[in-house]
Design an enzyme around this catalytic site. Structure first.
Site, PDB file in Angstrom:
ATOM      1  N   GLY A  90       0.805  -1.222   0.000  1.00 18.87           N
ATOM      2  CA  GLY A  90       0.000   0.000   0.000  1.00 18.87           C
ATOM      3  C   GLY A  90       0.835   1.268   0.000  1.00 18.87           C
ATOM      4  CG  ASP A 250       0.817  -8.438   7.169  1.00 22.37           C
ATOM      5  OD1 ASP A 250       0.295  -8.955   8.172  1.00 22.37           O
ATOM      6  OD2 ASP A 250       1.080  -7.230   7.086  1.00 22.37           O
TER       7      ASP A 250
HETATM    8  P1  AMP Z   1       2.535  -2.677   8.149  1.00 21.68           P
HETATM    9  O1  AMP Z   1       1.846  -2.409   9.438  1.00 21.68           O
HETATM   10  O2  AMP Z   1       3.581  -1.674   7.810  1.00 21.68           O
HETATM   11  O3  AMP Z   1       3.054  -4.078   8.048  1.00 21.68           O
HETATM   12  O4  AMP Z   1       1.424  -2.485   7.020  1.00 21.68           O
HETATM   13  C1  AMP Z   1       0.233  -3.212   6.977  1.00 21.68           C
HETATM   14  C2  AMP Z   1      -0.513  -2.885   5.704  1.00 21.68           C
HETATM   15  O5  AMP Z   1      -0.913  -1.512   5.695  1.00 21.68           O
HETATM   16  C3  AMP Z   1       0.259  -3.100   4.417  1.00 21.68           C
HETATM   17  O6  AMP Z   1      -0.632  -3.569   3.437  1.00 21.68           O
HETATM   18  C4  AMP Z   1       0.757  -1.713   4.085  1.00 21.68           C
HETATM   19  O7  AMP Z   1       1.016  -1.553   2.719  1.00 21.68           O
HETATM   20  C5  AMP Z   1      -0.425  -0.861   4.519  1.00 21.68           C
HETATM   21  N1  AMP Z   1      -0.011   0.504   4.857  1.00 21.68           N
HETATM   22  C6  AMP Z   1       0.708   0.886   5.928  1.00 21.68           C
HETATM   23  N2  AMP Z   1       0.903   2.215   5.901  1.00 21.68           N
HETATM   24  C7  AMP Z   1       0.312   2.697   4.799  1.00 21.68           C
HETATM   25  C8  AMP Z   1       0.158   3.997   4.216  1.00 21.68           C
HETATM   26  N3  AMP Z   1       0.678   5.084   4.783  1.00 21.68           N
HETATM   27  N4  AMP Z   1      -0.532   4.090   3.065  1.00 21.68           N
HETATM   28  C9  AMP Z   1      -1.064   3.001   2.482  1.00 21.68           C
HETATM   29  N5  AMP Z   1      -0.959   1.760   2.976  1.00 21.68           N
HETATM   30  C10 AMP Z   1      -0.285   1.591   4.120  1.00 21.68           C
HETATM   31 MG    MG Z   2       4.019  -5.091   6.733  1.00 20.20          MG
END
Ligand code: AMP
Ligand code: MG
Length: 489
Positions: A90, A250
């Protein structure tokens, strides 16, 4: 831009339908804050004739190196135990894969590079602080000998991102053996069915576990190899006092590399219940829970892979279950191997697991600095037990365990000098201590990179005690209150 990187984008070529092709969104004023020249050389990335401004444009996504073909990867995942069928890149884009001069294949990914079809409500961006944090901690982990994604560069975007307040934006470039996650398999199992899972599994075998192809049931073998890799990985985290902080499925790579440095941090005093992450209110990902969560995540992987494993074996469920039942002993074997190194033991003796476990018990509730203890222990044979037992609230507790250890090493074949050297090569002096990380990031965000550079210097040569670096080996001052970390979102 003609950068001279040898891209060979096998994932995009072989797994069509598993990702979304996407274009990068340029940022306002890219500025290169940090560039990992050593890693770039190892990857064989050419930079002939490129200026620093060119590099900033490449690592900001404003210019595409020739041969890159950006895609956003699809994945799902269990987040804090709840299945989310639709996650995906994302706020990241895979530029492609480069093959290094020694023939290894690496993903090059920009993180914080803008919205994608998987962004949901997010802005696709990263704040600068978390980008610099990922760079620092992942490079420290690599230097500590832990399998991990690496960081190639961090740029400031010149734009603001809105979080709790407006913060400067940043983009980091991540280098990974691959970005195939447990959640990637779950995505295909949930949406597309066994034919797709099999395709992904075949790709993963070819890329990471070629030996599995020779097995009677390659998919069962793949599952077992991933299990062993993740057991060994988490054992190393536990040996070092590392808390990942958000072990959602994930965020677990099939390659066995540490991935997704969000609210991660190292423990200071030993306590298995330690949690730093602001969002982990139940302590699901507490330090001492990590091996249990690793196994829980592997159960999810087993579920997602089962239909494909079962195609070649009527007893697939029993076999996957039997492997999962072996997880604790395989994990403990990996942990003990690491503990033997930390404790300077080369001979395998029956009581070693008890000895190591009793140390953990002895440390609990004693405010013992986990990292300092092992360095101090190495000096005990020459300087006496006080140097290590003084780290305990009640030195007598430390003293009692140290006496056991002294008896144990008498029966070991290492010489005193070799033991000291072996222990110092296994136990870091410098880790990214929370108060130093915060101090360095605060300065960096104000435009002063000097404390960050110096901390990075300390933690990327973690085993070598150096004059002038004493502050990086000391615990946080009492004024540094309870520590809280935040996801990089
Ligand atoms: P994470 O907590 O970093 O492992 O992210 C979990 C999910 O949220 C993943 O699919 C990321 O791509 C999405 N994500 C996290 N931050 C953002 C953001 N600022 N914009 C879009 N998607 C995000
Ligand atoms: Mg992640």
């Amino acid at each position: 831009m003609a950068a001279g990187w040898s891209f060979d984008n096998s994932f995009a070529r072989q797994l069509e339908g598993f990702y979304a092709p996407w274009q990068l969104e340029p940022v306002a004023a890219p500025q290169l804050l940090h560039f990992n020249r050593g890693l770039a050389e190892r990857l064989g990335l050419g930079f002939n004739g490129l200026s620093e401004a060119d590099l900033a444009r490449i690592f900001a996504g404003n210019a595409l190196p020739e041969g890159a073909d950006p895609i956003a990867l699809a994945y799902a995942g269990h987040q804090f135990g709840q299945f989310n069928p639709q996650l995906g890149d994302g706020r990241a884009l895979l530029l492609g894969e480069v093959v290094s001069p020694d023939g290894q294949r690496f993903d090059i990914q920009l993180k914080g590079s803008g919205r994608t079809p998987f962004s949901r409500n997010g802005d696709g961006r990263s704040a600068l602080g978390p980008a610099l944090r990922e760079y620092l901690v992942s490079e420290a982990m690599a230097a500590l000998g832990v399998p991990t994604t690496r960081s190639l560069a961090v740029v400031a975007t010149g734009e603001k991102v809105q979080r709790e307040r407006a913060e400067p934006g940043g983009i980091s470039t991540r280098v990974a053996a691959s970005h195939i996650r447990v959640g990637t398999v779950q995505f295909f199992a949930a949406h597309l069915g066994p034919d797709y899972v099999r395709q992904l599994a075949d790709y993963t075998i070819a890329r990471h576990y070629p030996a599995a192809a020779e097995a009677e049931n390659p998919y069962l073998a793949l599952f077992e190899m991933v299990m062993d890799a993740q057991a060994a990985l988490v054992a190393q985290w536990m040996n070092l006092g590392f808390i990942h902080g958000v072990m959602n499925t994930d965020n677990m790579a099939l390659s066995g590399e540490t991935i997704d440095y969000g609210p991660c941090a190292f423990i200071d005093s030993y306590d298995p219940r330690t949690v730093f992450s602001s969002i982990d209110t139940q302590g699901r990902y507490a330090f001492g829970n990590q091996p249990f969560i690793a196994r829980w995540n592997l159960i999810q992987l087993g579920n997602a892979m089962l239909p494909v494993i079962a195609e070649q074996d009527d007893a697939a469920t029993e076999k996957v279950t039997a492997l999962l039942e072996q997880f604790p002993e395989r994990y403990i074997a990996a942990w003990l191997k690491g503990m033997r190194r930390k404790l300077g033991l080369v001979d395998v003796q029956e009581g070693d697991l008890d000895l190591a476990s009793r140390l953990m018990k002895a440390m609990e509730g004693q405010s013992v600095d986990f990292t300092r203890f092992f360095r101090a222990l190495a000096r005990v044979p020459a300087e006496g037990p006080g140097i290590a037992s003084a780290l305990f609230d009640d030195p007598a507790v430390g003293e009692a365990w140290i006496a056991e250890w002294l008896t144990r090493i008498e029966g070991d074949s290492l010489s005193a000098a070799d033991r000291r050297a072996a222990m110092d090569a296994a136990n870091p002096v410098y880790i990214p201590r929370n108060h130093k990380v915060e101090e360095a990031l605060a300065a960096a965000i104000e435009g002063d990179m000097a404390p960050y550079e110096r901390l990075l210097d300390a933690v990327t040569r973690p085993f070598e005690e150096r004059d002038g670096f004493e502050e990086y080996a000391r615990p946080a001052p009492d004024s540094f209150g309870p520590y809280v970390t935040f996801c990089g979102t």
